[in-house]
Scaffold this motif. Sequence first.
Motif: not given
Lengths: 164, 103
Positions: A153, B85, B88
């Motif tokens: 993240e 990913q 997201r």
Amino acid sequence: MESIEYFLLLTGAIFCAYRATVSKRILSSTLYLACISALTSVVIFMLGATQVAVMELSVGAGLVTVLMVYALSVVGEDALDPTSVIPKPLALGLVGTVTILLGWMVYPAIQVTIVSGDVDLASVLWQSRVLDVWIQIVLIFSGVMGVLGLLSERTPGHSEEVHA
Amino acid sequence: MNFSPLNIILIGIAGLLGVGFYGLLITRNLIKVVMMLQILIKAVVLALVFAGKISGNLGLGQSTAATVIVADTIVAVVGLALAVQVRRRFGTLDVPQISTLKG
């Protein structure tokens, strides 16, 4: 008798592969994929490749399934498969042609008697194919690094701190 | 064509390859693309072991199959991480939609 066992196992694997392909819910496809892996590993075991069968069962039906379910849990419920861009009859025709051609090319090659005189996996892997072991180590290392990089993240404000 | 175990295994390998290719052609979801690759690789692993068996060199077939399984697992892991990913960042897993986005 052996032919019937192979036939049942491989028919089951192809059926599961078909269901995994056409299923709209990806979680169902994941479970069908695990079934394919289990059935394939039984066939591999019956062929005498016991080490690879265990590896396929643990990795294919275990690890990959867990990873798929994890990815689906992160992605959420909108992981449905929309309709295809290519018309399905065209795709079916293409694949059918390619598969028949492949079978036609390979079929004469297997009309031989099975040659005996086998060398065990350990001596092949650690003596004549030792490069494969190094490649596997590098692959595993790069895979772990890739996943750590991709799943990391980004903390907010990190890029500003770097530029400042 | 007689239905000996060798012929049945060959037909099974061809069938798995065919279904995998078909799925790869009609699938638009990124996670499902990874799954179809997995089906193809399972057929290839079976073909490698089968080739080792009929040529009398099962150890070599097993060795190459093990390498393929490791490589396939890494492909699956990286592919799934990439899909997470992409979801997201772009909010979708639809491959044609992703390919038209910029950034």
